[in-house]
Design an enzyme around this catalytic site. Structure first.
Site, mmCIF file in Angstrom:
data_model
loop_
_atom_site.group_PDB
_atom_site.id
_atom_site.type_symbol
_atom_site.label_atom_id
_atom_site.label_comp_id
_atom_site.label_asym_id
_atom_site.label_seq_id
_atom_site.Cartn_x
_atom_site.Cartn_y
_atom_site.Cartn_z
ATOM 1 N N SER A 1 65.436 45.446 -10.966
ATOM 2 C CA SER A 1 66.262 44.668 -11.883
ATOM 3 C C SER A 1 66.324 45.303 -13.275
ATOM 4 O O SER A 1 66.847 46.404 -13.428
ATOM 5 C CB SER A 1 65.712 43.232 -11.942
ATOM 6 O OG SER A 1 66.594 42.377 -12.596
ATOM 7 N N ASP B 1 70.794 58.661 -16.438
ATOM 8 C CA ASP B 1 72.202 59.038 -16.566
ATOM 9 C C ASP B 1 72.482 59.819 -17.842
ATOM 10 O O ASP B 1 73.382 60.677 -17.872
ATOM 11 C CB ASP B 1 73.088 57.789 -16.519
ATOM 12 C CG ASP B 1 73.319 57.293 -15.101
ATOM 13 O OD1 ASP B 1 72.738 57.881 -14.170
ATOM 14 O OD2 ASP B 1 74.072 56.318 -14.923
ATOM 15 N N LYS C 1 68.050 46.387 -7.032
ATOM 16 C CA LYS C 1 68.648 45.106 -7.420
ATOM 17 C C LYS C 1 69.672 45.367 -8.528
ATOM 18 O O LYS C 1 69.297 45.653 -9.664
ATOM 19 C CB LYS C 1 67.593 44.120 -7.911
ATOM 20 C CG LYS C 1 68.178 42.776 -8.350
ATOM 21 C CD LYS C 1 67.095 41.861 -8.877
ATOM 22 C CE LYS C 1 67.678 40.526 -9.329
ATOM 23 N NZ LYS C 1 68.548 40.637 -10.511
#
Length: 534
Positions: A284, A295, A309
């Site tokens: 999460s 990223d 999740k």
């Protein structure tokens, strides 16, 4: 003739049933069912209990993360996210029908009242500990309460005759999300986050600033086992590491509109080498943070594929204080990845055993990503994948012995706690005299063999036999656990338990190795080095 009339009655009833079904509003149907149970069921049922059950049944038709919390549960949830609770500031262990204090939180009401580790609590508000129902949970409820109120304790202390009575005023006790923060060496810091709550950003600010004062240039951020928490707190932690106006994630709601969340540029560690540790239980909000750092090529991610999740819950408060926590959007990492793993028809919650059975936790080559889930990072254009958790840049297989039945059952059953506490109760004074601080303890202390033998003997008497093939490794981990628990009790901090356990954590050691090799660190962020992804 009677048969014809009977059939006609049945047909008429069926027709009425279909007609009623077509006309009845679903809300009216639910109310009608509740009334029918109230008027016809043989036993008396509370309306609230039935309503709660109906709501929970509806939740089961949604995704695994949409949940219903009753008034009591929602109050507990709010407290868990607040970063504090009201109590006296002690940790305890219940054994032999006795309640012992194992740690006293520095600066808390219990310390100010003179409670010490090793004290045996006999009564709480004149009620004997042995008569308090619900075990540890019942005792916790008795000790906690409203701020400013008092709790009365009767205690026994070793080497002091008689009973000592204490009246302690309850106060606010911090429930920290930073589990540990320390310097690994002269230039590398370590921070472990257990949850994202309301105080996480403040705690991170302090931890990073304190470590930088001690010379920190590189950082290991440990998110292993972190199941998430508040999304806003994850954005706050990302802000510690990302430059101003870098996208942390975006969400897509029911209307297909996108909401974007950016870093503010007020961080304390926006340069310097960074390694993030994750595992199969990292989920999460932890995945939001990890995905953003990966990223933007800001950190090397080490460990095992995270939980997966990618659904955001939004609380809907009901009038009675209960809460519907409903999935209101899907979130995506800055590169556009959805990391939500499939949940329809899957054994969704049995995360560890399912992945162990598939071989994923011991061999990265078992994990296959289709080209349709391929994405590229935003700076170096490295290949990353979506569709089922964050895949680390450097894969580290799990130590299967940690999840073997013997070790889990012995530690989970409280046997290690019992033996450790008994040892501490008899040797606390001697140990404090011999080891003035944690560093000297960590370097010099050796766990007595008789403690390990006692645990093994007791376990074998109850039918838990050590497996010959993993015996040495199991005993090594057991010994380390004992040492960590002694350190935590001796120096009144769980930070030290984790510091001891990290010495034998493969992901932690891999992170250190990468940080100590600048070329290797840079290589992970500039190309598809590390594990080959299929």
């Amino acid at each position: 003739m009677s048969g014809i009339r009977y059939s006609a009655v049945i047909a008429a009833c069926i027709g009425m049933s279909f007609s009623a079904r077509a006309q009845v509003n679903p809300n009216e149907k639910l109310a009608q069912a509740l009334k029918a149970i109230q008027e016809n069921y043989v036993d008396t049922m509370e309306d609230e209990r039935l309503t709660d059950a109906a709501i929970r049944g509806m939740m089961k038709e949604l995704d695994p993360h949409s949940r219903y919390f009753s008034r009591e549960e929602s109050a507990g949830m709010r407290q868990a996210m607040s970063g504090s609770f009201v109590g006296i500031g002690v940790q305890f262990i219940l054994q032999h029908d006795s309640l012992y204090v194992t740690q006293v939180i520095a600066g808390g009401p219990a310390e100010k009242a003179g409670l010490l580790a090793g004290d045996r609590i006999l009564t709480i508000d004149n009620e004997p500990v042995t008569s308090i129902p619900e075990g540890n949970y019942g005792i916790m409820k008795k000790i906690r309460g409203q701020k400013g109120t008092t709790v009365s304790l009767a205690i026994q202390r070793k080497l002091i005759a008689g009973v000592i009575n204490k009246e302690i005023e309850r106060g606010t006790i911090p429930d920290k999300s930073v589990k540990a923060a320390y310097m690994v060496n002269s230039h590398t810091g370590y921070i472990s986050l257990s949850i994202f709550n309301l105080t996480t950003r403040t705690e991170m600010d302090k931890a990073i600033q304190d470590l930088k004062k001690q010379g920190m240039e590189d950082l290991i951020l440990d998110l292993q086992g972190n199941g998430g928490g508040l999304v806003q707190s994850a954005i706050g932690v990302a802000d510690e590491f990302l430059q101003k106006d870098q996208l942390v994630f975006y969400s897509v709601g029911k209307d297909k509109g996108k909401d974007y969340y950016y870093s503010g540029g007020f961080g304390n560690f926006m340069t310097g080498k960074l390694v993030v540790l994750i595992d199969q239980n990292t989920a999460s909000a932890s995945e939001i943070l990890t995905g953003a750092l990966q990223d933007w090529d800001r950190a090397v991610v080490v460990g095992r594929r995270s939980f997966g999740k990618g659904l955001m819950q939004r609380p809907v408060n009901l009038f009675d204080g209960s809460v519907l926590e409903l999935t209101g959007a899907r979130y995506y990492t800055p590169s556009g990845r959805s990391i939500q793993k499939p949940y329809k028809g899957a054994n969704y919650e049995d995360n560890v055993h399912t992945r162990l059975a598939s071989g994923e936790l011991t061999d990265a080559n078992v994990i296959h990503f289709p080209d349709s889930l391929k994405y590229t990072t935003l700076v170096s254009k490295r290949t990353v994948y979506g569709g089922g958790g964050i895949m680390p840049d450097k894969y580290v297989p799990i130590d299967t012995t940690e999840y073997a039945g013997w070790l889990q059952r012995v530690t989970g059953g409280g046997l290690v706690n019992k033996v450790t506490f008994d040892y501490m109760d008899s040797n606390r004074t001697m140990l404090l005299q011999q080891y003035k601080d944690f560093n000297s303890f960590n370097k010099q202390f050796t766990v007595p063999d008789n403690l390990v033998k006692e645990i093994v003997t007791t376990a074998e008497k109850s039918g838990l036999m050590l497996q010959p093939g993993s015996k040495d490794r199991t005993l090594s981990l057991l010994t380390l656990d004992i040492k960590g628990q002694i350190a935590g009790q001796l120096f009144a901090s769980n930070d030290y338990y984790l510091q001891v356990m990290n010495s034998d954590n493969d992901s932690y050691r891999t992170a250190l190795q990468i940080l100590e090799n600048p070329a290797q660190y840079a290589g992970y962020l500039k190309s598809d080095a590390g594990v080959k992804k299929k």
